[in-house]
Write an enzyme that holds these catalytic residues in place. Structure first.
Site, short mmCIF file in Angstrom:
data_model
loop_
_atom_site.label_atom_id
_atom_site.label_comp_id
_atom_site.label_asym_id
_atom_site.label_seq_id
_atom_site.Cartn_x
_atom_site.Cartn_y
_atom_site.Cartn_z
N GLU A 127 4.80 -0.24 8.23
CA GLU A 127 4.85 -1.70 8.13
C GLU A 127 3.99 -2.20 6.98
OE1 GLU A 127 5.68 -3.31 12.62
OE2 GLU A 127 3.66 -2.56 12.24
N CYS A 381 -4.86 -7.42 11.75
CA CYS A 381 -5.66 -6.20 11.61
C CYS A 381 -5.69 -5.41 12.91
CB CYS A 381 -7.08 -6.60 11.19
SG CYS A 381 -8.17 -5.20 10.89
#
Length: 389
Positions: A127, A381
């Protein structure tokens, strides 16, 4: 010249990759697979000329191809209008094999955050996340399929490491994002990709050679690269000391980001297993050496976890350890922990986040609470898990 710290091992990454016992840590769960097709950006200048000759193309055509790729983000033969019509498709196939294929694209933050799931040549999934801000546009890219660092609060770490990505697979993420910005496919209209962060899937230092090659080509001016300043490129690491030392010696002014997450070895051993190989002192020594050599302030990444590493004593110890090396060499980015499925870890209370920041500020440490972009699409994150939905 960098300062020598007696506790820091001198062995580790070599020009060919990793060596000795260090290799097993970076290559945990690594399965031998076929290599991706050789791409234009994987080739040396000599290899490009040789490949062109095999196709019956003169040397100057290589520069034209470079200009198409880096200057116009083109890999489609139909765009090669300066090429002989009979050679366009053959040249495109030989130099620009399709390395990444879009599977899904998820959008958040009113269209300014886009997470793309990519399928690689062997079916592996990775990704990337594109984030548009008022003054910059940042692309978070992956450098490995999965990750072998096994940090328990990170979705990618739970996947284990499948393999390293090629330079071509890394750079293709950048090309596509740059083209999206140019063509106005991101909310806000046409624009320019300005920043790259190696903070997606994988440990960049575990794929050092491909990452460094990508950095050089991302930062070189067209037609040799995309022309994104090295000062706008961030290379992150959980604390692979040999990699930090090697990057220091390169002399490329990228920003180094160290995922510290804890100020003590006892706690960091639990949160970042690599700490058992390279402890906090060794990591901070190497990071400070990077600052001495580059004069680029190091980013210290610190995911705040409720009741685990977010208390006053943690902030005080972190400030003490950073101030041990002097002033203004590091910038701390406390990160509100992003939720991942099945995790026992939770985000800190807002008041604890603010207290943590205030303690750092009072100690003279510059610190900024990180924006949690893309959390609702698992694009923030620690959330990248490369799942088809």
């Amino acid at each position: 010249m960098t300062t020598q710290h007696p506790d820091t091992p001198e062995t580790g990454i070599t020009p060919g990759g990793t060596s000795g016992a260090f290799r097993d840590v970076l290559s945990k769960d690594h399965a031998r697979r076929g290599k991706p097709p050789l791409h234009f950006v994987d080739m040396t200048p000599e290899q490009r000329v040789e490949k062109a000759a095999e196709l019956g193309l003169p040397k100057f055509r290589v520069k034209q191809l470079a200009n198409h790729y880096f200057g116009h983000f083109d890999v489609n033969a139909a765009e090669f209008t300066d090429f002989p019509a009979a050679k366009r498709s053959e040249a495109a196939a030989a130099f620009f094999p399709q390395l990444i294929t879009e599977v899904t694209r998820q959008v958040a933050d009113e269209g300014t955050t886009i997470k793309t799931l990519w399928k690689l040549f062997d079916g592996s999934l990775i990704e990337s996340v594109l984030m548009r801000y008022p003054t910059r546009t940042t692309l978070c890219i992956s450098s490995q399929v999965g990750c072998g660092m096994d940090c328990p609060f990170c979705a990618t770490g739970k996947l284990g490491l499948t393999r390293n990505m090629s330079t071509g697979e890394i750079i293709e993420q950048v090309r596509v994002a740059a083209k999206m910005m140019r063509d106005g496919e991101v909310a806000g209209g046409e624009g320019r990709l300005s920043n790259i962060v190696f903070m997606g899937m994988g440990e960049p230092m575990g794929n050092y050679n491909s990452v460094l090659s990508a950095v050089r080509q991302i930062s070189a001016m067209p037609p040799e690269g995309f022309g994104i300043s090295a000062r706008n490129i961030t290379v992150s690491t959980v604390g692979v000391v040999p990699g930090i030392k090697k990057l220091t010696a390169e002399g490329i002014p990228v920003r180094l980001a160290v995922s510290l997450h804890a100020p003590s070895d006892e706690l960091r051993d639990e949160l970042v297993p690599m700490n058992k190989r390279f402890n906090t002192k060794q990591v901070l020594d190497a990071a400070h050496d990077y600052w001495l050599a580059s004069k680029r302030r190091v980013s210290i990444e610190y995911a705040l976890m409720r009741g685990i590493n977010d208390q006053a004593e943690h902030a005080q110890l972190l400030a003490k350890r950073l101030n041990h090396y002097g002033d203004n060499w590091a910038h701390v980015n406390p990160i509100p922990l992003n939720p991942i499925e099945g995790s026992k870890w939770t985000a800190s209370k807002p008041e604890d986040e603010q207290r943590f920041l205030e303690i750092l500020h009072r100690a003279g440490i510059t610190a900024t609470l990180r924006d949690t972009r893309g959390q609702d699409i698992d694009g923030a994150c620690g959330q990248l898990a490369a799942k088809e939905r």
